[in-house]
Design a protein around this motif. Structure first.
Motif, PDB file in Angstrom:
ATOM      1  N   TYR A  16       0.891  -1.156  -0.003  1.00  0.00           N
ATOM      2  CA  TYR A  16       0.084  -0.066   0.072  1.00  0.00           C
ATOM      3  C   TYR A  16       0.888   1.273   0.127  1.00  0.00           C
ATOM      4  N   SER A  17       1.947   1.249   0.693  1.00  0.00           N
ATOM      5  CA  SER A  17       2.864   2.482   0.766  1.00  0.00           C
ATOM      6  C   SER A  17       3.518   2.780  -0.574  1.00  0.00           C
ATOM      7  N   GLN A  18       3.958   1.625  -1.245  1.00  0.00           N
ATOM      8  CA  GLN A  18       4.637   1.643  -2.490  1.00  0.00           C
ATOM      9  C   GLN A  18       3.639   2.272  -3.582  1.00  0.00           C
ATOM     10  N   ARG A  19       2.095   1.717  -3.440  1.00  0.00           N
ATOM     11  CA  ARG A  19       1.159   2.031  -4.520  1.00  0.00           C
ATOM     12  C   ARG A  19       0.867   3.528  -4.133  1.00  0.00           C
ATOM     13  N   ALA A  20       0.810   4.234  -2.827  1.00  0.00           N
ATOM     14  CA  ALA A  20       0.521   5.586  -2.598  1.00  0.00           C
ATOM     15  C   ALA A  20       1.487   6.406  -2.851  1.00  0.00           C
ATOM     16  N   ARG A  21       2.690   6.246  -2.741  1.00  0.00           N
ATOM     17  CA  ARG A  21       3.734   6.855  -3.212  1.00  0.00           C
ATOM     18  C   ARG A  21       3.776   7.004  -4.731  1.00  0.00           C
ATOM     19  N   ALA A  22       3.635   5.918  -5.626  1.00  0.00           N
ATOM     20  CA  ALA A  22       3.699   6.042  -6.814  1.00  0.00           C
ATOM     21  C   ALA A  22       2.399   6.901  -7.468  1.00  0.00           C
ATOM     22  N   ILE A  23       1.294   6.884  -6.871  1.00  0.00           N
ATOM     23  CA  ILE A  23       0.102   7.598  -7.215  1.00  0.00           C
ATOM     24  C   ILE A  23       0.659   9.041  -6.999  1.00  0.00           C
ATOM     25  N   ARG A  24       1.049   9.246  -5.844  1.00  0.00           N
ATOM     26  CA  ARG A  24       1.203  10.797  -5.416  1.00  0.00           C
ATOM     27  C   ARG A  24       2.356  11.462  -6.520  1.00  0.00           C
ATOM     28  N   HIS A  25       3.540  10.422  -6.846  1.00  0.00           N
ATOM     29  CA  HIS A  25       4.364  10.955  -7.884  1.00  0.00           C
ATOM     30  C   HIS A  25       3.429  11.189  -9.114  1.00  0.00           C
ATOM     31  N   ASP A  26       2.747  10.451  -9.650  1.00  0.00           N
ATOM     32  CA  ASP A  26       1.765  10.635 -10.919  1.00  0.00           C
ATOM     33  C   ASP A  26       1.076  11.922 -10.667  1.00  0.00           C
ATOM     34  N   LEU A  27       0.439  12.133  -9.627  1.00  0.00           N
ATOM     35  CA  LEU A  27      -0.307  13.468  -9.296  1.00  0.00           C
ATOM     36  C   LEU A  27       0.406  14.597  -9.500  1.00  0.00           C
ATOM     37  N   GLY A  28       1.848  14.414  -9.022  1.00  0.00           N
ATOM     38  CA  GLY A  28       2.519  15.730  -8.966  1.00  0.00           C
ATOM     39  C   GLY A  28       3.159  15.934 -10.362  1.00  0.00           C
ATOM     40  N   LEU A  29       2.951  15.235 -11.362  1.00  0.00           N
ATOM     41  CA  LEU A  29       3.568  15.642 -12.975  1.00  0.00           C
ATOM     42  C   LEU A  29       2.720  16.838 -13.399  1.00  0.00           C
ATOM     43  N   PRO A  30       3.510  17.784 -14.140  1.00  0.00           N
ATOM     44  CA  PRO A  30       2.956  18.541 -14.725  1.00  0.00           C
ATOM     45  C   PRO A  30       1.890  18.408 -15.545  1.00  0.00           C
ATOM     46  N   HIS A  31       0.861  19.228 -16.028  1.00  0.00           N
ATOM     47  CA  HIS A  31      -0.057  19.016 -17.062  1.00  0.00           C
ATOM     48  C   HIS A  31       0.421  19.550 -18.382  1.00  0.00           C
ATOM     49  N   ASN A  32      -0.198  18.690 -19.355  1.00  0.00           N
ATOM     50  CA  ASN A  32       0.353  19.198 -20.819  1.00  0.00           C
ATOM     51  C   ASN A  32      -0.173  20.535 -20.988  1.00  0.00           C
ATOM     52  N   ALA A  33       0.357  21.649 -22.050  1.00  0.00           N
ATOM     53  CA  ALA A  33      -0.146  22.844 -22.185  1.00  0.00           C
ATOM     54  C   ALA A  33      -1.511  22.648 -23.198  1.00  0.00           C
ATOM     55  N   ASP A  34      -1.589  21.732 -23.853  1.00  0.00           N
ATOM     56  CA  ASP A  34      -2.755  21.573 -24.623  1.00  0.00           C
ATOM     57  C   ASP A  34      -4.012  21.498 -23.858  1.00  0.00           C
ATOM     58  N   PHE A  35      -5.033  22.079 -24.265  1.00  0.00           N
ATOM     59  CA  PHE A  35      -6.241  22.185 -23.449  1.00  0.00           C
ATOM     60  C   PHE A  35      -7.003  20.895 -23.614  1.00  0.00           C
ATOM     61  N   ALA A  36      -6.868  20.088 -24.581  1.00  0.00           N
ATOM     62  CA  ALA A  36      -7.671  18.839 -25.056  1.00  0.00           C
ATOM     63  C   ALA A  36      -7.052  17.795 -24.042  1.00  0.00           C
ATOM     64  N   GLU A  37      -5.503  18.012 -24.175  1.00  0.00           N
ATOM     65  CA  GLU A  37      -4.720  17.061 -23.358  1.00  0.00           C
ATOM     66  C   GLU A  37      -4.999  17.203 -21.935  1.00  0.00           C
ATOM     67  N   GLN A  38      -5.059  18.443 -21.350  1.00  0.00           N
ATOM     68  CA  GLN A  38      -5.274  18.740 -19.988  1.00  0.00           C
ATOM     69  C   GLN A  38      -6.585  18.352 -19.588  1.00  0.00           C
ATOM     70  N   ALA A  39      -7.456  18.289 -20.207  1.00  0.00           N
ATOM     71  CA  ALA A  39      -8.986  17.783 -20.061  1.00  0.00           C
ATOM     72  C   ALA A  39      -8.858  16.149 -19.758  1.00  0.00           C
ATOM     73  N   GLN A  40      -8.023  15.504 -20.348  1.00  0.00           N
ATOM     74  CA  GLN A  40      -7.740  13.983 -20.180  1.00  0.00           C
ATOM     75  C   GLN A  40      -7.278  13.862 -19.130  1.00  0.00           C
ATOM     76  N   GLU A  41      -5.910  14.735 -18.855  1.00  0.00           N
ATOM     77  CA  GLU A  41      -5.247  14.513 -17.834  1.00  0.00           C
ATOM     78  C   GLU A  41      -5.951  14.593 -16.426  1.00  0.00           C
ATOM     79  N   ARG A  42      -6.738  15.724 -16.273  1.00  0.00           N
ATOM     80  CA  ARG A  42      -7.640  16.013 -15.150  1.00  0.00           C
ATOM     81  C   ARG A  42      -8.446  14.826 -14.885  1.00  0.00           C
ATOM     82  N   GLN A  43      -9.081  14.176 -16.126  1.00  0.00           N
ATOM     83  CA  GLN A  43     -10.046  12.913 -15.850  1.00  0.00           C
ATOM     84  C   GLN A  43      -9.027  11.809 -15.083  1.00  0.00           C
ATOM     85  N   ASN A  44      -7.928  11.722 -15.530  1.00  0.00           N
ATOM     86  CA  ASN A  44      -6.965  10.730 -14.992  1.00  0.00           C
ATOM     87  C   ASN A  44      -6.629  10.983 -13.457  1.00  0.00           C
ATOM     88  N   ASP A  45      -6.442  12.370 -13.518  1.00  0.00           N
ATOM     89  CA  ASP A  45      -6.215  12.640 -12.024  1.00  0.00           C
ATOM     90  C   ASP A  45      -7.422  12.228 -11.003  1.00  0.00           C
TER      91      ASP A  45
END
Length: 107
Positions: A16-45
């Motif tokens: 569980y610790s490894q899973r939570a750490r990996a998810i927090r890492h992914d959530l901390g990644l910057p979003h794409n500058a493209d609006f359409a890509e940002q929308a998808q990334e926010r759904q993924n978030d």
């Protein structure tokens, strides 16, 4: 009790610790500058946030099970006080209740 819950709980905690750490890492990644890509990334978030909540809930359950183990109350149903079935504990070492209480949704 036919198995040692300590190592099983430790393994669950690590998973569980490894899973939570990996998810927090992914959530901390910057979003794409493209609006359409940002929308998808926010759904993924949103999905990642739900997965993080599940991992954190698992960490809490394992932590409580470790406390019960240290206090000598591990393996006793929190609802009825009867022993939890060994097969249930082997399948889910952080189980808080016996099968009968779980099926009734009491814990």
């Amino acid at each position: 009790m036919s198995f040692d819950p300590g190592p099983a709980l430790e393994q669950l905690f690590d998973e569980y610790s490894q899973r939570a750490r990996a998810i927090r890492h992914d959530l901390g990644l910057p979003h794409n500058a493209d609006f359409a890509e940002q929308a998808q990334e926010r759904q993924n978030d949103e999905v990642l946030q739900a997965l993080l909540a599940e991992a954190e809930a698992g960490l809490r359950q394992v932590g409580l099970a470790r406390q019960r183990l240290a206090a000598g109350r591990y393996g006793l149903c929190l609802r009825c006080g009867e022993p939890i079935e060994p097969a249930r504990l082997q399948a889910w070492p952080a189980a808080e209740c016996c099968l009968a209480c779980a099926e009734r949704g009491e814990v």
